[in-house]
Design an enzyme around this catalytic site. Sequence first.
Site, short mmCIF file in Angstrom:
data_model
loop_
_atom_site.label_atom_id
_atom_site.label_comp_id
_atom_site.label_asym_id
_atom_site.label_seq_id
_atom_site.Cartn_x
_atom_site.Cartn_y
_atom_site.Cartn_z
N ASN A 144 4.24 1.09 -3.10
CA ASN A 144 5.55 0.83 -2.48
C ASN A 144 6.12 -0.55 -2.82
OD1 ASN A 144 3.63 -0.43 -0.84
ND2 ASN A 144 4.76 -0.03 1.04
N LYS A 167 -7.30 -2.18 -9.44
CA LYS A 167 -6.92 -0.78 -9.65
C LYS A 167 -5.57 -0.57 -8.99
CE LYS A 167 -6.81 2.85 -7.61
NZ LYS A 167 -5.53 3.38 -8.09
N ALA A 169 -1.88 1.33 -8.02
CA ALA A 169 -1.56 2.70 -7.57
C ALA A 169 -1.25 3.57 -8.78
CB ALA A 169 -0.38 2.68 -6.62
N GLU A 170 -1.63 4.81 -8.64
CA GLU A 170 -1.44 5.81 -9.70
C GLU A 170 0.06 5.99 -10.03
OE1 GLU A 170 -2.96 9.43 -8.12
OE2 GLU A 170 -2.06 10.63 -9.69
N SER A 222 -3.18 2.62 3.01
CA SER A 222 -3.18 3.28 4.32
C SER A 222 -4.42 2.91 5.13
CB SER A 222 -3.13 4.80 4.11
OG SER A 222 -4.28 5.20 3.39
N GLU A 243 -4.99 -4.90 4.26
CA GLU A 243 -3.58 -4.87 4.66
C GLU A 243 -3.20 -3.41 4.78
OE1 GLU A 243 -1.75 -7.34 5.46
OE2 GLU A 243 -2.85 -9.05 4.66
N CYS A 277 5.32 -1.16 5.14
CA CYS A 277 4.34 -1.21 6.23
C CYS A 277 4.91 -1.89 7.46
CB CYS A 277 3.08 -1.91 5.75
SG CYS A 277 3.44 -3.47 4.95
N GLU A 378 2.76 6.97 11.45
CA GLU A 378 3.58 6.16 10.53
C GLU A 378 4.48 7.12 9.74
OE1 GLU A 378 1.41 4.18 7.36
OE2 GLU A 378 2.70 2.42 7.48
N GLU A 455 -2.59 -12.46 4.06
CA GLU A 455 -2.18 -12.82 2.70
C GLU A 455 -0.99 -13.74 2.80
OE1 GLU A 455 -1.71 -8.95 0.74
OE2 GLU A 455 -3.69 -9.27 -0.14
#
Length: 474
Positions: A144, A167, A169-170, A222, A243, A277, A378, A455
Amino acid sequence: MHYINGLWVESDRSFAVTNPANGEVLGSVADGGAAEAEAAVKAAYDAFAAWSGMTAYQRSEILYRSWTLMSERAEDLANLMTAEQGKPLKAARNEVKYAADFLLWYAEEAKRVYGETIPAPRADQRFMVMREPVGVCAAITPWNYPISMLTRKIGPALAAGCTMVLKPAEQTPLCAKAMFEVFHDAGVPAGVVNMVNASDPVPVGKVLLEDPRVRKLTFTGSTEVGKLLAAQAAPTMKRVSMELGGHAPFIVFDDADPVHAAKGASLVKFLNTGQACISPNRIYVQRSIAEPFIATLTERVAKMKAGLGTETGVSIGPLVDEPSLAKVDRQVQDAVAHGATVCTGGTRLTEDGLGDGLFYAPTVLSGVTADMLIHSEETFGPVAPVIVFDDEADILEKANDTAYGLAAYLYTRDISRAWRIAEGLRFGIIGINDINPTAAAAPFGGVKESGIGREGGHVGLDEYLDTKLVGWSV
Ligand code: NAP
């Protein structure tokens, strides 16, 4: 392509990356697994001694160069983000700026990793506290905010002297690749940052979490996946930063200006099409101003235009995938079935060329109650659920009645009430008449099931540092 030990690496398999606004294929990316993850961990481990052994000034200079290059490429990065993730170009530009801020902030903060001396209980004893980099860090990030979630981790990790395997996100590997080109061109030494892409995150995650050389996991995503990963990190006792998800209350008291508050609610709720989020998920308004608040919110939301993020006037992008769209619609239908009113929106958008994309109409629901799914789940989509309340006395209990604890907002002109409520809210981030309480210099993170750690800001650096006590007899 993966980026391992300073080189771009292919795999036998690949997966396609598509534009969620129209289904167009943007490219394909190497599809990695355990072997690539192992190579990346080895590279990060081998690079650690030299990187952590550099002076803070040398690391700072490389981060500063990364910031400069990123800033020069800002427009290309924003366009890529709009194509790959779908957010409107203006929002993508804002994210690139926010993301770059982390590199600049931590380029500066790298030089301020201070230790301390402590008075000792014995006359012949001295205590010295040193801060040292944690070691190899694994980072797993969501789609996101596909660039700022990277720099919010890589900036402080590199400043502290850690090395990293990411890694991404896809759904958004191209944004990650563009950022790794920045780090490569800025002269980040081979092995210091590594990236492995995967259509199936499980084998890569398993290697990163089981390898004892990896000393920390920093995860944004998530709560459900965060819990799984924290459990996998436990056997090797890795440090974790989490997070996770949120379910933000947005409380509007009767002494606030309902029009101003509705403007704020419409801006923050529909930011990134609700896929944030810190997005408000329960909008509480006090009864005496509920009518003008809901009317203004509805009027503003009804005017929002959905479409391709490159088109003028578009403020609503697509949802990321079909399951996300189905989840939003399920929550709306469930709310209606339990008595909520759709003030505007409430359906998937397929007309005016939106049929190939994943668009949901920006929606306002009134009459939302605690028995509706949207009240506790959510949403991660463009739906503003409004709940009318009567008393200040029980609003804190209502607002805190969630497993999440990331962001909360309140609107009031009464300063005592503002303090009272801000102190009583069990959330990590509070906005008082403010819809954007975030910046590279400010700590971001949640309590309860929204996560562990922070963060950003100087505390964001602590997450990548171990504390070593040296006791000394003189
Ligand atoms: P997600 O499904 O948890 O995925 C996040 C990342 O974890 C992705 O890279 C995903 O890979 C990976 N992953 C999933 N299962 C895994 C496994 N078993 N092992 C290793 N990696 C695994 O979350 P999302 O849908 O991308 O992101 C949305 C969530 O992120 C929301 O809940 C939102 O609130 C949260 N979020 C929190 C913050 C914050 O700062 N608190 C910021 C942004 C977003 P794939 O992409 O391959 O599935």
